[in-house]
Design an enzyme around this catalytic site. Structure first.
Site, PDB file in Angstrom:
ATOM      1  N   GLU A   1      32.940 -27.383 -11.936  1.00  0.00           N
ATOM      2  CA  GLU A   1      32.001 -27.423 -13.062  1.00  0.00           C
ATOM      3  C   GLU A   1      32.424 -26.486 -14.200  1.00  0.00           C
ATOM      4  O   GLU A   1      31.777 -25.472 -14.487  1.00  0.00           O
ATOM      5  CB  GLU A   1      30.585 -27.110 -12.564  1.00  0.00           C
ATOM      6  CG  GLU A   1      30.142 -28.145 -11.529  1.00  0.00           C
ATOM      7  CD  GLU A   1      28.713 -27.996 -11.045  1.00  0.00           C
ATOM      8  OE1 GLU A   1      28.094 -26.949 -11.326  1.00  0.00           O
ATOM      9  OE2 GLU A   1      28.223 -28.930 -10.388  1.00  0.00           O
TER      10      GLU A   1
ATOM     11  N   GLU B   1      31.162 -34.485  -6.009  1.00  0.00           N
ATOM     12  CA  GLU B   1      30.032 -33.676  -5.531  1.00  0.00           C
ATOM     13  C   GLU B   1      28.700 -34.258  -5.943  1.00  0.00           C
ATOM     14  O   GLU B   1      28.474 -34.611  -7.105  1.00  0.00           O
ATOM     15  CB  GLU B   1      30.105 -32.235  -6.052  1.00  0.00           C
ATOM     16  CG  GLU B   1      28.996 -31.361  -5.430  1.00  0.00           C
ATOM     17  CD  GLU B   1      28.917 -29.973  -6.025  1.00  0.00           C
ATOM     18  OE1 GLU B   1      29.978 -29.322  -6.171  1.00  0.00           O
ATOM     19  OE2 GLU B   1      27.795 -29.532  -6.360  1.00  0.00           O
TER      20      GLU B   1
END
Length: 619
Positions: free
Chosen positions: A222, A333
């Site tokens: 991220e 994810e």
């Protein structure tokens, strides 16, 4: 446009195409939101030679898309910790249920700590504050030898097809601007870029020596999450990612490693909070990070782009594929989450993951579907910062009880039946990730030739539908909210054309392109009762051999044309009428060598609309 007589051609269009004798039935497994059926094997359903009046999914195995790499989750520190609380026999049983029975085939491993640890954050090269280690003399994966690596080796023994990728949540603090694992950036220095690339190569080499080859790497979990909630993280703009990749690619090659490099590893779309906190030097990354990276010099080393589920929707992956069709797409994810009413968690997770992860991702080019934690305790932990409501594939309670959560079953509906190396194939799907109440599906062909269809009922009530394959059909009624997997063997002689470059015009003219957008959840419709002169015209883009064209109303099976003619042309000026027939939701017409085909109503039916959700053509 055909050498055959009209009556004979119409008969041929309505007759079922021959299929292999082995495709006489499909086996079915089903999971229901109330948990009464959990990947339960149902009665086989028989194919027949007749059509169906129910909404019909058409599976075209000769239109092929991405190759599947696998399905799975992550053995985080927390997952390893709760699994190691179990007695050895119970831990083995849990691992067997995941990797032998559910056949999970792809794991994403944190490189160092994430938010899901039961201890302070760490990396593989931590040194005292103020010190550096450019030579990586202190690098070690010793931390992982106690719990994580034994579980990874056990998983690989249970499923030899298992692949593993690695993702760091933070580089060592000495490489960062704030000298902390939480937040900050890489120091903008060639020496630091080289050191970070070398750190990742050392991880790959160390894990290989431990018996766990690394299939792929991302550079940063991220990278647009600049303010992680008390856990390791880092701002990594695309331009810095490119600097690292330009060094990492050659280093991996020089080391003899075939590990792939994946870019991005963040949400389908940039979260508004992340966009609001974007520094001036990386505003171009907002909703464009993968494109920025793939347009850089580093792109030659990038094998794919990785996505998460926490903002946006899966269509972003198709948009990227259309821009960069040679770059693979991975989904890496998504965590299940405890519902506001815990009693609804299983049902809510089953439905959302079915349509967004299992079907939505794979219909949008994802080669993998990877959940987050493989196992957590009954308090959704342990964790150090980060998510307090995340659920695992398994829940391991203090008393040693192991519960299989909805994630276990959603993953199982693909992982048990869709083998690594399988290819997604064309199938008409009426449902949407936004939940429109229709049947949503995705289809695959395995390396052994078997076909797998995964279908989800996006309605609280049971829905009957049909599946057509190779000219044969079976019917099934799926309970409300349920997820099902169908498996059969056989072959189809149909050779479908990809609708690339097709255009459509119509009367009424609105949204004619929805008939040729390769998406049966959208449709062109008259919006009013049928009237003579209403028409839909398809331009295939060039003159080409087309044996048969199908106009499909989709799930709105009552919107078929009552009286019509079909004409075809090579130049758009001279038109010839061609034999056509209507059966259920399909109008089929026999063609030869054409560019244009036109279906036009010859009489009215004021009480019925006319819709076309999908146009398919076959050689």
């Amino acid at each position: 446009m055909t050498r055959f007589g009209t009556a004979l051609v119409v008969a041929l269009l309505l007759a079922p195409a021959p299929a292999a004798a082995s495709s006489t039935s499909a086996r079915v497994w089903i999971t229901t939101p109330d948990g009464t059926q959990l990947l339960t094997a149902g009665r086989s359903v028989a194919f027949s030679g007749s059509g169906s009046g129910k909404p019909t999914i058409v599976v075209d195995p000769h239109r092929r898309f991405q190759t599947i790499a696998g399905f799975g989750a992550s053995i985080t520190d927390s997952s390893a910790a709760v699994l190691h609380r179990l007695a050895p026999s119970a831990r083995t049983a849990a691992m067997e249920s995941l990797f032998r029975d559910d056949k999970l085939s792809y794991l994403r491993q944190p490189i160092g700590a994430s938010d899901f640890v039961d201890e302070p954050a760490y990396t593989y090269d931590d040194v005292p504050a103020g010190q550096t280690d450019y030579g990586l003399r202190h690098f070690s994966v010793e931390h992982d030898r106690a719990q994580i690596l034994p579980l990874l080796r056990q998983a690989r023994r249970l499923n030899p097809e298992l692949r593993v990728m690695g993702t760091p949540w933070s580089p060592p603090a000495w490489m960062k601007t704030n000298q902390s694992l939480i937040g900050g950036r890489l120091i903008d220095s060639p020496a630091i870029y080289r050191a970070y690339a070398a750190y990742l190569v050392k991880f790959v080499q160390a894990y290989r020596k431990e018996g766990v080859p690394i299939d792929a790497l991302t550079l940063q979990n991220e990278p647009q999450n600049r303010t992680p909630a008390g856990y390791p993280g880092m701002d990594l703009p695309s331009w810095q990612a490119a600097e690292v990749i330009e060094r990492l690619g050659p280093m991996l090659r020089a080391a003899g490693e075939r590990t792939k490099i994946l870019g991005y590893d963040h949400n389908w779309s940039t979260h508004p909070n992340d966009a609001a906190n974007t520094p001036p030097d990386s505003v171009a990354d907002i909703n464009h990070y993968p494109q920025e990276l793939l347009s850089s010099r580093a792109a030659r080393w990038v094998d794919g782009t990785a996505y998460h589920c926490y903002y946006g929707d899966p269509s972003a992956m198709t948009a990227l594929h259309n821009e960069f069709p040679r770059t693979d797409v991975y989904f890496t994810e998504c965590s299940g989450s405890q519902s506001s009413d815990p009693a609804g968690t299983f049902s809510d997770t089953l439905k959302w993951h079915a349509r967004n992860l299992i079907i939505g991702n794979t219909r949008n080019w994802a080669k993998t579907v990877i959940n987050w934690n493989l196992a957590l305790d009954e308090n959704n932990g342990p964790h150090n910062g980060g998510c307090g409501t995340c659920t695992g594939v398994l829940t391991v309670k203090q008393d040693g009880t192991v519960t299989r959560n909805a994630e276990f079953y959603t993953l199982g509906h693909v992982a048990r039946f869709v083998r690594p190396g399988a290819v997604r194939v064309a199938s008409t799907s009426f449902g949407t990730t936004g939940w429109n109440g229709r049947i949503m599906d995705v289809a695959f062909v395995n390396p052994d030739g078997s076909t797998v269809l995964v279908a989800h009922n996006e309605n609280d009530d049971p829905q009957a539908f049909a599946v057509q394959y190779g000219g044969r059909t079976f019917e099934y009624t799926l309970p409300g909210g349920a997820l099902a997997t169908f498996v059969w063997r056989g072959h189809s002689t149909d050779r479908p054309l990809a609708p690339t470059g097709w255009t459509a015009t119509a009367n009424p003219p609105a949204d004619a392109g929805l008939a040729v957008d390769d998406d049966a959840s959208t449709r062109w419709t008259t919006g009013v009762g049928q009237a003579a002169g209403q028409h839909l015209q398809i331009d295939f883009g060039r003159v080409q051999p087309v044996r048969r064209v199908v106009f499909d109303t989709g799930a709105d099976v009552g919107d078929y044309p009552r009286e019509f003619t079909v004409t075809a042309s090579v130049d758009g000026s001279r038109w010839l009428r061609v034999p056509a027939a209507q059966s259920g939701q399909f109008v089929q017409a026999a063609l030869s060598r054409v560019r244009f085909v036109r279906i036009e109503l010859s009489a009215g039916a004021p009480g019925n609309w006319w819709s076309v959700a999908d146009v398919r053509a076959y050689r």
